[in-house]
Design a protein around this motif. Structure first.
Motif, mmCIF file in Angstrom:
data_model
loop_
_atom_site.group_PDB
_atom_site.id
_atom_site.type_symbol
_atom_site.label_atom_id
_atom_site.label_comp_id
_atom_site.label_asym_id
_atom_site.label_seq_id
_atom_site.Cartn_x
_atom_site.Cartn_y
_atom_site.Cartn_z
ATOM 1 N N PRO A 31 0.802 -1.230 0.000
ATOM 2 C CA PRO A 31 0.000 0.000 0.000
ATOM 3 C C PRO A 31 0.834 1.279 0.000
ATOM 4 O O PRO A 31 0.355 2.336 -0.428
ATOM 5 N N GLN A 32 2.070 1.189 0.478
ATOM 6 C CA GLN A 32 2.908 2.387 0.525
ATOM 7 C C GLN A 32 3.395 2.811 -0.868
ATOM 8 O O GLN A 32 3.897 3.929 -1.035
ATOM 9 N N LEU A 33 3.248 1.931 -1.850
ATOM 10 C CA LEU A 33 3.677 2.248 -3.208
ATOM 11 C C LEU A 33 2.489 2.734 -4.037
ATOM 12 O O LEU A 33 1.454 2.084 -4.092
ATOM 13 N N GLU A 34 2.646 3.878 -4.676
ATOM 14 C CA GLU A 34 1.551 4.455 -5.450
ATOM 15 C C GLU A 34 1.205 3.611 -6.675
ATOM 16 O O GLU A 34 0.058 3.595 -7.126
ATOM 17 N N ASP A 35 2.176 2.912 -7.245
ATOM 18 C CA ASP A 35 1.951 2.156 -8.472
ATOM 19 C C ASP A 35 1.356 0.775 -8.224
ATOM 20 O O ASP A 35 1.044 0.066 -9.173
ATOM 21 N N ASP A 36 1.197 0.394 -6.988
ATOM 22 C CA ASP A 36 0.711 -0.953 -6.693
ATOM 23 C C ASP A 36 -0.808 -1.012 -6.767
ATOM 24 O O ASP A 36 -1.510 -0.160 -6.240
ATOM 25 N N GLY A 37 -1.329 -2.051 -7.449
ATOM 26 C CA GLY A 37 -2.768 -2.258 -7.523
ATOM 27 C C GLY A 37 -3.499 -1.199 -8.319
ATOM 28 O O GLY A 37 -4.622 -0.823 -7.979
ATOM 29 N N ILE A 38 -2.878 -0.726 -9.404
ATOM 30 C CA ILE A 38 -3.484 0.307 -10.241
ATOM 31 C C ILE A 38 -4.066 -0.320 -11.510
ATOM 32 O O ILE A 38 -3.387 -1.077 -12.206
ATOM 33 N N PHE A 39 -5.340 -0.002 -11.794
ATOM 34 C CA PHE A 39 -5.971 -0.468 -13.035
ATOM 35 C C PHE A 39 -5.991 0.673 -14.046
ATOM 36 O O PHE A 39 -6.246 1.820 -13.703
ATOM 37 N N PHE A 74 -11.342 -7.869 -16.865
ATOM 38 C CA PHE A 74 -12.351 -7.053 -16.208
ATOM 39 C C PHE A 74 -12.067 -5.566 -16.393
ATOM 40 O O PHE A 74 -11.027 -5.162 -16.919
ATOM 41 N N ARG A 75 -13.013 -4.759 -15.937
ATOM 42 C CA ARG A 75 -12.829 -3.317 -15.817
ATOM 43 C C ARG A 75 -12.977 -2.963 -14.342
ATOM 44 O O ARG A 75 -13.416 -3.774 -13.540
ATOM 45 N N TYR A 76 -12.631 -1.744 -13.997
ATOM 46 C CA TYR A 76 -12.622 -1.364 -12.586
ATOM 47 C C TYR A 76 -13.163 0.044 -12.421
ATOM 48 O O TYR A 76 -12.745 0.970 -13.131
ATOM 49 N N ASP A 77 -14.129 0.196 -11.506
ATOM 50 C CA ASP A 77 -14.673 1.507 -11.180
ATOM 51 C C ASP A 77 -13.823 2.111 -10.067
ATOM 52 O O ASP A 77 -13.921 1.702 -8.906
ATOM 53 N N ILE A 78 -12.985 3.064 -10.420
ATOM 54 C CA ILE A 78 -12.058 3.657 -9.451
ATOM 55 C C ILE A 78 -12.817 4.416 -8.371
ATOM 56 O O ILE A 78 -12.433 4.397 -7.194
ATOM 57 N N LYS A 79 -13.922 5.064 -8.738
ATOM 58 C CA LYS A 79 -14.686 5.864 -7.773
ATOM 59 C C LYS A 79 -15.279 4.985 -6.678
ATOM 60 O O LYS A 79 -15.164 5.280 -5.493
ATOM 61 N N ASP A 80 -15.925 3.886 -7.083
ATOM 62 C CA ASP A 80 -16.554 2.980 -6.117
ATOM 63 C C ASP A 80 -15.612 1.879 -5.660
ATOM 64 O O ASP A 80 -15.958 1.111 -4.758
ATOM 65 N N GLN A 81 -14.442 1.789 -6.322
ATOM 66 C CA GLN A 81 -13.491 0.708 -6.036
ATOM 67 C C GLN A 81 -14.184 -0.648 -6.136
ATOM 68 O O GLN A 81 -14.100 -1.480 -5.225
ATOM 69 N N SER A 82 -14.881 -0.835 -7.255
ATOM 70 C CA SER A 82 -15.647 -2.053 -7.483
ATOM 71 C C SER A 82 -15.271 -2.676 -8.820
ATOM 72 O O SER A 82 -14.847 -1.983 -9.757
ATOM 73 N N LEU A 83 -15.472 -3.971 -8.908
ATOM 74 C CA LEU A 83 -15.139 -4.719 -10.110
ATOM 75 C C LEU A 83 -16.254 -4.598 -11.139
ATOM 76 O O LEU A 83 -17.444 -4.634 -10.797
ATOM 77 N N LEU A 84 -15.883 -4.463 -12.411
ATOM 78 C CA LEU A 84 -16.844 -4.422 -13.512
ATOM 79 C C LEU A 84 -16.585 -5.611 -14.433
ATOM 80 O O LEU A 84 -15.488 -5.750 -14.968
ATOM 81 N N ILE A 85 -17.619 -6.458 -14.607
ATOM 82 C CA ILE A 85 -17.501 -7.634 -15.453
ATOM 83 C C ILE A 85 -18.279 -7.394 -16.741
ATOM 84 O O ILE A 85 -19.481 -7.101 -16.687
ATOM 85 N N PRO A 86 -17.645 -7.491 -17.909
ATOM 86 C CA PRO A 86 -18.374 -7.275 -19.164
ATOM 87 C C PRO A 86 -19.388 -8.384 -19.428
ATOM 88 O O PRO A 86 -19.089 -9.564 -19.265
ATOM 89 N N ILE A 87 -20.608 -7.989 -19.813
ATOM 90 C CA ILE A 87 -21.663 -8.938 -20.133
ATOM 91 C C ILE A 87 -22.392 -8.477 -21.398
ATOM 92 O O ILE A 87 -22.218 -7.339 -21.841
ATOM 93 N N THR A 88 -23.201 -9.363 -21.957
ATOM 94 C CA THR A 88 -23.965 -9.027 -23.147
ATOM 95 C C THR A 88 -25.242 -8.289 -22.761
ATOM 96 O O THR A 88 -25.612 -8.224 -21.576
ATOM 97 N N LYS A 89 -25.939 -7.758 -23.761
ATOM 98 C CA LYS A 89 -27.185 -7.036 -23.504
ATOM 99 C C LYS A 89 -28.231 -7.971 -22.911
ATOM 100 O O LYS A 89 -28.988 -7.588 -22.012
ATOM 101 N N GLY A 90 -28.268 -9.216 -23.402
ATOM 102 C CA GLY A 90 -29.215 -10.186 -22.867
ATOM 103 C C GLY A 90 -28.920 -10.515 -21.413
ATOM 104 O O GLY A 90 -29.838 -10.620 -20.590
ATOM 105 N N GLN A 91 -27.641 -10.680 -21.096
ATOM 106 C CA GLN A 91 -27.260 -10.949 -19.712
ATOM 107 C C GLN A 91 -27.563 -9.758 -18.820
ATOM 108 O O GLN A 91 -27.935 -9.924 -17.655
#
Length: 212
Positions: A31-39, A74-91
């Motif tokens: 956590p002390q490193l700024e570059d760690d865990g960056i999407f 995946f994608r990542y919502d930096i504001k909410d710090q939440s995971l974004l999983i791509p899905i189809t329109k039907g899903q």
């Protein structure tokens, strides 16, 4: 816990749908490193910047920290710090219906527990605390509160299983999920003890009434 979202693709006019997993976030090894865990995303490809120690070398070199940009699905919502999983329109439609159903069940459950609690308080205020109805109300409330953390964890772990191909070792459950689950479980234990005490008192009162 989860919600479907539609956001535009970084490139092109096509709309990409995602399911947001609010319970998961990116783990930081250092956590002390700024570059760690960056999407970040580049040309439509997501990358996760991670750091690790080089354990292949001995001595001072073993303390060397390497930085690697790993491609991820995946994608990542930096504001909410939440995971974004791509899905189809039907899903997306399916998950939206599921979310509405789960929300409806949750609201009905909360209102039911609130009603049972208010009835318990009302009967107690009338001088009738030790009744079978009150015991059953406490039993339902205690059971619901105690099992709720397990339900939450089961739903979140099932999401990890369903979308396992999108998860990496750096994706973990948020600490707040464990803290809230533990707090709720402890409350459930207290309610269970209260239920046991009321059940015992009710039994003794019934025995006394039969004796009289």
């Amino acid at each position: 816990m989860m919600s479907p979202d539609a956001v535009p693709e970084p490139y092109g006019d096509q709309i990409q749908y995602y399911i947001k997993l609010h319970a998961f976030t990116i783990k930081k090894n250092y956590p002390q490193l700024e570059d760690d865990g960056i999407f970040y995303a580049e040309k439509g490809q997501g990358y996760l910047r991670t750091t690790y120690k080089d354990k292949t070398k001995a001595g001072l070199a073993a303390r060397q920290i390497n930085v690697v940009d790993e491609p991820v699905k995946f994608r990542y919502d930096i504001k909410d710090q939440s995971l974004l999983i791509p899905i189809t329109k039907g899903q997306e439609k399916t998950f939206r219906v599921m979310s509405q159903i789960m929300l409806t069940i949750y609201v009905i459950g909360i209102l039911t527990l609130l009603y049972l609690f208010l009835r318990f308080v009302y009967d107690t205020s009338r001088g009738k605390p030790f009744t079978r109805k009150n015991v059953n109300r406490l039993k339902i409330i205690a059971l619901a509160v105690t099992t709720w953390p397990a339900v939450v964890l089961l739903i979140n772990l099932s999401m990890r299983w369903i979308f396992s191909e999108y998860f990496t070792p750096q994706i973990i459950l948020k600490g707040i999920i464990w803290e809230d689950s533990w707090s709720t479980f402890r409350l459930g234990i207290l309610l269970t003890l209260l239920y046991g005490a009321f059940a015992r008192a009710t039994y003794l009162q019934e025995e006394q009434d039969l004796t009289v």
